[in-house]
Write a protein that holds these residues in place. Structure first.
Motif, mmCIF file in Angstrom:
data_model
loop_
_atom_site.group_PDB
_atom_site.id
_atom_site.type_symbol
_atom_site.label_atom_id
_atom_site.label_comp_id
_atom_site.label_asym_id
_atom_site.label_seq_id
_atom_site.Cartn_x
_atom_site.Cartn_y
_atom_site.Cartn_z
ATOM 1 N N MET A 1 0.807 -1.195 0.000
ATOM 2 C CA MET A 1 0.000 0.000 0.000
ATOM 3 C C MET A 1 0.857 1.269 0.000
ATOM 4 S SD MET A 1 -3.164 -0.715 -0.056
ATOM 5 C CE MET A 1 -4.565 -1.418 0.677
ATOM 6 N N ARG A 2 2.058 1.142 0.491
ATOM 7 C CA ARG A 2 2.921 2.320 0.557
ATOM 8 C C ARG A 2 3.120 2.938 -0.826
ATOM 9 N NH1 ARG A 2 9.188 2.192 2.244
ATOM 10 N NH2 ARG A 2 9.673 4.254 1.492
ATOM 11 N N ILE A 3 3.334 2.102 -1.828
ATOM 12 C CA ILE A 3 3.554 2.611 -3.176
ATOM 13 C C ILE A 3 2.312 3.362 -3.683
ATOM 14 C CG2 ILE A 3 2.846 0.564 -4.464
ATOM 15 C CD1 ILE A 3 5.320 1.166 -6.249
ATOM 16 N N ILE A 4 1.127 2.883 -3.320
ATOM 17 C CA ILE A 4 -0.107 3.562 -3.719
ATOM 18 C C ILE A 4 -0.162 4.941 -3.083
ATOM 19 C CG2 ILE A 4 -2.625 3.540 -3.555
ATOM 20 C CD1 ILE A 4 -2.447 0.450 -3.679
ATOM 21 N N HIS A 5 0.063 5.012 -1.793
ATOM 22 C CA HIS A 5 0.002 6.298 -1.089
ATOM 23 C C HIS A 5 1.042 7.286 -1.612
ATOM 24 C CE1 HIS A 5 -3.111 5.242 1.784
ATOM 25 N NE2 HIS A 5 -2.526 4.060 1.891
ATOM 26 N N GLU A 6 2.232 6.796 -1.899
ATOM 27 C CA GLU A 6 3.270 7.691 -2.429
ATOM 28 C C GLU A 6 2.929 8.175 -3.842
ATOM 29 O OE1 GLU A 6 7.089 5.820 -2.019
ATOM 30 O OE2 GLU A 6 6.984 5.874 0.170
ATOM 31 N N ALA A 7 2.308 7.315 -4.638
ATOM 32 C CA ALA A 7 1.970 7.697 -6.012
ATOM 33 C C ALA A 7 0.853 8.741 -6.057
ATOM 34 C CB ALA A 7 1.573 6.461 -6.816
ATOM 35 N N ILE A 8 -0.107 8.671 -5.146
ATOM 36 C CA ILE A 8 -1.248 9.601 -5.195
ATOM 37 C C ILE A 8 -1.040 10.865 -4.377
ATOM 38 C CG2 ILE A 8 -2.881 7.764 -5.703
ATOM 39 C CD1 ILE A 8 -3.778 7.898 -2.754
ATOM 40 N N GLU A 9 -0.075 10.884 -3.487
ATOM 41 C CA GLU A 9 0.143 12.022 -2.591
ATOM 42 C C GLU A 9 0.239 13.355 -3.337
ATOM 43 O OE1 GLU A 9 2.031 15.011 -0.415
ATOM 44 O OE2 GLU A 9 3.205 13.853 -1.841
ATOM 45 N N PRO A 10 0.960 13.468 -4.448
ATOM 46 C CA PRO A 10 1.038 14.763 -5.133
ATOM 47 C C PRO A 10 -0.291 15.236 -5.719
ATOM 48 C CG PRO A 10 2.785 13.289 -5.907
ATOM 49 C CD PRO A 10 1.852 12.479 -5.064
ATOM 50 N N PHE A 11 -1.275 14.343 -5.815
ATOM 51 C CA PHE A 11 -2.546 14.685 -6.445
ATOM 52 C C PHE A 11 -3.644 15.015 -5.432
ATOM 53 C CE2 PHE A 11 -0.146 12.063 -9.359
ATOM 54 C CZ PHE A 11 -0.227 12.796 -10.525
ATOM 55 N N GLY A 12 -3.297 15.092 -4.157
ATOM 56 C CA GLY A 12 -4.284 15.385 -3.128
ATOM 57 C C GLY A 12 -4.890 14.112 -2.572
ATOM 58 N N ALA A 13 -4.155 13.438 -1.750
ATOM 59 C CA ALA A 13 -4.540 12.115 -1.252
ATOM 60 C C ALA A 13 -5.909 12.104 -0.580
ATOM 61 C CB ALA A 13 -3.469 11.591 -0.294
ATOM 62 N N ALA A 14 -6.390 13.239 -0.107
ATOM 63 C CA ALA A 14 -7.695 13.281 0.564
ATOM 64 C C ALA A 14 -8.840 12.931 -0.390
ATOM 65 C CB ALA A 14 -7.926 14.658 1.170
#
Length: 121
Positions: A1-14
């Protein structure tokens, strides 16, 4: 899951709902998934669910019989139409995933939003 969170973080993870199992991927597959998520998120910001404030993306990951399946689902964006041409990024994405995963990729352009299923991770 870490890779998912890191990939979406720049796009506004909320604006993302991430669920499912925490799975370990070999490095080559992890890179392919990171590229896929980046391309899907970029397209969602430019054309899809993330163009609207109420738009959301759900990402679910599950492991069945030792094979991981990841699903990207957009909702709340503008109506989606099948693209007349597949862009460079999407072609690159599908080729990389076809080469690096065992099950392949399916992208659906439904009016309610784009769905992408990656199997065989």
């Amino acid at each position: 899951m870490r890779i998912i969170h890191e990939a979406i973080e720049p796009f506004g993870a909320a604006r993302f709902a991430v669920g499912g199992e925490d799975v370990q991927l070999p490095p080559q597959k992890a890179v392919a998934v990171a590229m896929a998520l980046h391309e899907l998120a970029t397209n969602a910001v430019k054309y899809g669910a993330l163009t609207r404030e109420q738009g959301r993306v759900s990402i679910d990951c599950e492991d069945a019989d030792g094979r991981t399946r990841l699903e990207w689902r957009e909702r709340g964006g503008p109506p989606v139409e099948e693209p007349r041409q597949i862009g460079f990024g999407m072609r690159l994405l599908t080729r990389a995933l076809d080469r690096d995963v065992d099950g392949g990729i399916d992208v659906t352009f439904a009016p309610t939003g784009v769905t992408c299923v990656i199997r065989g991770l």
